[in-house]
Structure formats: C-alpha cells, structure tokens
Design an enzyme around this catalytic site. Structure first.
Site, PDB file in Angstrom:
ATOM      1  N   PHE A 144       0.808  -1.306   0.842  1.00  0.00           N
ATOM      2  CA  PHE A 144       0.025  -0.274  -0.006  1.00  0.00           C
ATOM      3  C   PHE A 144       1.282   1.270  -0.117  1.00  0.00           C
ATOM      4  O   PHE A 144       0.533   1.738   1.182  1.00  0.00           O
ATOM      5  CB  PHE A 144      -0.510  -0.206   1.203  1.00  0.00           C
ATOM      6  CG  PHE A 144      -2.173   0.830   1.066  1.00  0.00           C
ATOM      7  CD1 PHE A 144      -3.301   1.103  -0.078  1.00  0.00           C
ATOM      8  CD2 PHE A 144      -2.170   2.185   1.827  1.00  0.00           C
ATOM      9  CE1 PHE A 144      -4.341   1.240  -0.194  1.00  0.00           C
ATOM     10  CE2 PHE A 144      -3.575   2.878   1.626  1.00  0.00           C
ATOM     11  CZ  PHE A 144      -4.395   1.892   0.802  1.00  0.00           C
ATOM     12  N   THR A 184       3.968  -4.818  -4.095  1.00  0.00           N
ATOM     13  CA  THR A 184       5.279  -4.295  -2.960  1.00  0.00           C
ATOM     14  C   THR A 184       6.136  -4.028  -4.096  1.00  0.00           C
ATOM     15  O   THR A 184       6.281  -4.921  -5.014  1.00  0.00           O
ATOM     16  CB  THR A 184       5.035  -5.393  -2.338  1.00  0.00           C
ATOM     17  OG1 THR A 184       5.523  -7.094  -3.476  1.00  0.00           O
ATOM     18  CG2 THR A 184       3.891  -6.192  -1.440  1.00  0.00           C
ATOM     19  N   LYS A 216       7.757  -6.261 -10.500  1.00  0.00           N
ATOM     20  CA  LYS A 216       8.180  -6.146 -11.460  1.00  0.00           C
ATOM     21  C   LYS A 216       9.353  -8.163 -11.124  1.00  0.00           C
ATOM     22  O   LYS A 216       9.982  -8.968 -11.856  1.00  0.00           O
ATOM     23  CB  LYS A 216       9.420  -5.728 -12.319  1.00  0.00           C
ATOM     24  CG  LYS A 216       8.287  -4.928 -13.239  1.00  0.00           C
ATOM     25  CD  LYS A 216       9.753  -4.088 -13.377  1.00  0.00           C
ATOM     26  CE  LYS A 216       9.858  -2.518 -12.784  1.00  0.00           C
ATOM     27  NZ  LYS A 216       9.193  -1.522 -11.561  1.00  0.00           N
ATOM     28  N   VAL A 219       5.409  -2.349 -17.296  1.00  0.00           N
ATOM     29  CA  VAL A 219       6.294  -1.817 -18.891  1.00  0.00           C
ATOM     30  C   VAL A 219       5.289  -0.455 -18.822  1.00  0.00           C
ATOM     31  O   VAL A 219       4.217  -0.414 -19.583  1.00  0.00           O
ATOM     32  CB  VAL A 219       6.738  -2.960 -20.089  1.00  0.00           C
ATOM     33  CG1 VAL A 219       7.673  -2.080 -20.358  1.00  0.00           C
ATOM     34  CG2 VAL A 219       7.464  -4.412 -19.235  1.00  0.00           C
ATOM     35  N   GLU A 245      14.671   4.912  -7.575  1.00  0.00           N
ATOM     36  CA  GLU A 245      14.663   3.802  -6.831  1.00  0.00           C
ATOM     37  C   GLU A 245      15.504   3.642  -5.277  1.00  0.00           C
ATOM     38  O   GLU A 245      16.710   4.430  -5.847  1.00  0.00           O
ATOM     39  CB  GLU A 245      14.629   2.149  -7.906  1.00  0.00           C
ATOM     40  CG  GLU A 245      14.243   2.360  -8.860  1.00  0.00           C
ATOM     41  CD  GLU A 245      12.541   1.175  -8.567  1.00  0.00           C
ATOM     42  OE1 GLU A 245      12.040   1.520  -7.466  1.00  0.00           O
ATOM     43  OE2 GLU A 245      11.916   1.939  -9.483  1.00  0.00           O
ATOM     44  N   ASP A 255      16.345  -2.612 -14.038  1.00  0.00           N
ATOM     45  CA  ASP A 255      14.793  -1.766 -13.869  1.00  0.00           C
ATOM     46  C   ASP A 255      14.479  -2.326 -15.380  1.00  0.00           C
ATOM     47  O   ASP A 255      13.643  -3.055 -15.764  1.00  0.00           O
ATOM     48  CB  ASP A 255      14.568  -0.819 -13.207  1.00  0.00           C
ATOM     49  CG  ASP A 255      12.650  -0.124 -13.640  1.00  0.00           C
ATOM     50  OD1 ASP A 255      12.482  -0.974 -12.954  1.00  0.00           O
ATOM     51  OD2 ASP A 255      12.888   0.219 -14.727  1.00  0.00           O
ATOM     52  N   LYS A 289      11.980  -5.569 -16.964  1.00  0.00           N
ATOM     53  CA  LYS A 289      11.200  -5.258 -18.914  1.00  0.00           C
ATOM     54  C   LYS A 289      10.986  -5.569 -19.223  1.00  0.00           C
ATOM     55  O   LYS A 289      10.672  -6.344 -20.057  1.00  0.00           O
ATOM     56  CB  LYS A 289      10.827  -3.707 -18.249  1.00  0.00           C
ATOM     57  CG  LYS A 289       9.950  -2.690 -16.911  1.00  0.00           C
ATOM     58  CD  LYS A 289      10.744  -1.170 -16.889  1.00  0.00           C
ATOM     59  CE  LYS A 289      10.025  -0.266 -16.062  1.00  0.00           C
ATOM     60  NZ  LYS A 289      10.463   1.178 -15.263  1.00  0.00           N
ATOM     61  N   GLY A 348       4.579   5.764 -12.482  1.00  0.00           N
ATOM     62  CA  GLY A 348       4.115   7.023 -11.797  1.00  0.00           C
ATOM     63  C   GLY A 348       2.752   6.578 -10.883  1.00  0.00           C
ATOM     64  O   GLY A 348       2.551   5.524 -11.239  1.00  0.00           O
TER      65      GLY A 348
HETATM   66  N1  HSE Z   1      12.563   3.097 -11.459  1.00  0.00           N
HETATM   67  C1  HSE Z   1      11.960   3.315 -12.752  1.00  0.00           C
HETATM   68  C2  HSE Z   1      11.605   4.068 -13.587  1.00  0.00           C
HETATM   69  C3  HSE Z   1      10.126   3.459 -12.899  1.00  0.00           C
HETATM   70  O1  HSE Z   1      12.373   5.331 -13.717  1.00  0.00           O
HETATM   71  O2  HSE Z   1      11.715   4.014 -14.831  1.00  0.00           O
HETATM   72  C4  HSE Z   1       9.350   2.042 -12.298  1.00  0.00           C
HETATM   73  O3  HSE Z   1       9.527   1.473 -13.487  1.00  0.00           O
END
Ligand code: HSE
Length: 342
Positions: free
Chosen positions: A8, A95, A124, A151, A208, A219, A223, A314
């Site tokens: 949450f 989470t 992810k 993604v 992050e 990250d 994706k 976002g």
């Molecule tokens: N840290 C990622 C980005 C956001 O900057 O795109 C989460 O997917």
C-alpha cells in the site's frame, strides 16, 4: 470483484483513490464493482469482507504510515494470511520489486494462483525471475496473471504489441524503458554532470530506493524480460539479459554523440539477443524522447516500425494500468460465463 491488495505504497494508494472516485462510473460502464476486502502493508493489515472504506484507508495510511490502525481486528495479518484466509477473486500485488529472491511478492503471487485467484502484478521482481513458470502456474490453475503496469506504467506498451499488433510477427524491438536514467542522460546532455543529474533526479523522487536498480539497468532488464516473454514468446529470465548501466557514460561520450546528431540513451533491445546498454540514437528518431518519458519501437514483419511514447511509472499512471487489467479480467470471466455480481 473482491480484491486483496498486497502493498500500500504510492501505487496502492493511487489505486484506492481511483477505485473510490470511479465507483459509479465503473459499474455503469463496465458492470464492475471492485471491493477491496483486505490490504497489507509492511507494518500490518486491514480487513473488511464487505469492502474497506477506501477513502478512510488512505487517510489512516497518511496519518499513521500503515493501514493497521484501520480497525482493532485483523491488524497483524501478513499478505499470505490474507490470501489464505479471505474469500477473494483477485490479488493485486504492488509490494516492492526485488531481484534477489523476488519476495514477498513471489510467495503472494504463487499462493494466490494456487488458490484460484486471478493476479494483477505491478511488482516486476517475480516476473523477472520466473515469468515462464508463473504463466504456467496461472494456466494450470485456470486463472489470469496480468501485469500491464510493469512496463511503461500507464502507457499500454504490452497491450499494444500483444493486442493491437495481433496477427503480426514482431521481429525486434528496442526501447527506453527506464524514466530515471532517461532523465539523468537528458540532463547530462543539457550540460549537467552525472553526479548533479543523479542528485536532481533523487530530489524529484524519481530514483528507486536502491539506486542500482535504475543506474545499473536492472529495472530496464526486468522490463525486457517481461516483453521478451509476453510479446516474443521467449522463455527467459533476468540472467539471460546482457546488461550495462549508465554509470560509465561520460559527458564527453554525450558530446561525441551530439556531433553525429545522436543522443545516448539506455536502450533495452530484443534483436537476436537481449541487451540493456547505453546506445547512440539519432536525435530525429521518434525513439529519442527526453526527460522521464518512455518509448519503444516495435518492428514487425508487415507493418514496419511503430513507436509508442508515453509517461512511464508514476502512482496514478500505474493505478490506471491496474484498472485496465481488472477490466480485462472482468471481461475474460464474463466471456467464460461467470456470474454477473463481479
Ligand atoms: N524506476 C523506474 C523508472 C520506475 O525510472 O522508470 C519503475 O518502473
């Protein structure tokens, strides 16, 4: 539709607000009545089998930093307890992504699938480490596993390639899938040092908690795993990706690229092999977007190369992708003749 929400944070709270503000419209337009029956955050839980008051839930979270003050009962249940004990239709897993063992999301998702719950994951980690086996588990249990928000946040990149390009054979794709590194590289192209660009991105809350996930390309690689499995039918996981982040991109590399009318971007590509690495992209290529934007170009057999551009992750954007997945699940279930109470 009875929902359990694991996690949450910003996304979970945005989803709660979205569902709360759209209650009537969702029922009128789509015949869907989402009811969040249990929520779990890192400090505790809240349960109401007739549906939590989402507005109040968000207020409690804001005031106390946890949902556990929502009620005196059931405040210390784990995510797993909620999944095991509550009658629900869908688990929404939000989470934090972790790429070591993917927990706690992995256990939440596998247990929910085994129990016959549909799953929407914006986490992810489990998908990056075990996409093929999670899809098999979902199929075996005849439930849906959806992950639109993993993604491109609210930009329907996965849906576009899977559904809008249906029947086409996607031959290759390349994209900017991480907004934070794109923001840093854009600032560097505007004259900032890597250090100040990173600091600026941190101040804006883009980076992050573990900066390595962005800077070292994890990250983007996660994706890429999801895209490769879902769009290309490959059975790959994170170790299959060749990965280089942006830490070694210097201002002089960027200037050199500019002389060739190029910008350096962190590109995730699928073309014979799966690679995440900084790459020169022509400035007039539609892929060459700036700031925190994401973009991806799909090249397919008959329809050429198409680029989709949009805002990446976002809170509200990702919440809207969860809603899209919930509507997909609703549609799939009614197609299979399930009851209308959903
Ligand atoms: N840290 C990622 C980005 C956001 O900057 O795109 C989460 O997917």
């Amino acid at each position: 539709m009875r929902i359990i929400l694991c996690g949450f944070g910003v996304v979970g709270q945005s989803l709660a607000k979205l569902l709360d503000s759209r209650t009537e419209d969702l029922y009128a337009q789509y015949g869907i009545k989402p009811r969040v029956v249990g929520v779990f955050d890192s400090k505790g839980s809240a349960v109401d089998t007739s549906g939590l008051d989402l507005n109040r839930l968000v207020e409690i979270k804001k005031k106390f930093g946890t949902v556990k003050k929502y009620a005196n009962k059931n405040a210390n249940l784990s995510g797993l307890d909620l999944i095991d004990d509550l009658d629900a239709d869908v688990l929404v897993e939000s989470t934090v992504s972790n790429y070591k063992d993917a927990e706690p999301g992995m256990t939440h998702i596998t247990n929910a699938l085994k129990k016959g719950l549909h799953v929407v994951s914006v986490n992810k980690g489990p998908l990056a480490l075990a996409f093929p086996s999670l899809m098999e588990l979902a199929e075996y249990n005849q439930v849906l596993l959806r992950f639109s928000g993993t993604v491109g946040g609210g930009t329907p990149i996965l849906n576009y390639a899977k559904n809008s390009l249906r029947g086409e054979r996607v031959l290759s794709f390349q994209g900017i899938l991480n907004g934070t590194t794109n923001y840093i590289l854009t600032n560097m192209a505007n004259g900032m040092s890597f250090k100040s660009a990173l600091l600026d991105a941190k101040k804006r809350g883009y980076v992050e908690a573990d900066e390595s996930l962005d800077l070292d390309g994890l990250d983007a690689a996660a994706k890429l795993v999801i895209l490769a499995n879902w769009i290309m039918g490959m059975r790959v996981t994170l170790p299959d990706i060749k990965r280089t982040g942006i830490r070694n991109v210097s201002s002089s590399d960027i200037k050199k690229a500019e002389k060739k009318n190029c910008a350096i971007k962190l590109i995730a590509s699928c073309n014979k092999e799966l690679v995440v690495a900084p790459k020169e992209v022509l400035q007039d290529d539609p892929l060459c977007v700036n700031g925190t934007l994401n973009a991806i170009s799909f090249t397919s057999e008959h329809s050429g190369t198409q680029t989709i551009i949009g805002r990446g992750a976002g809170g509200v954007e990702t919440a809207s992708s969860i809603l899209r997945d919930l509507l997909d699940i609703r549609q799939e279930i009614s197609r299979n003749g399930a009851a209308n109470y959903f």
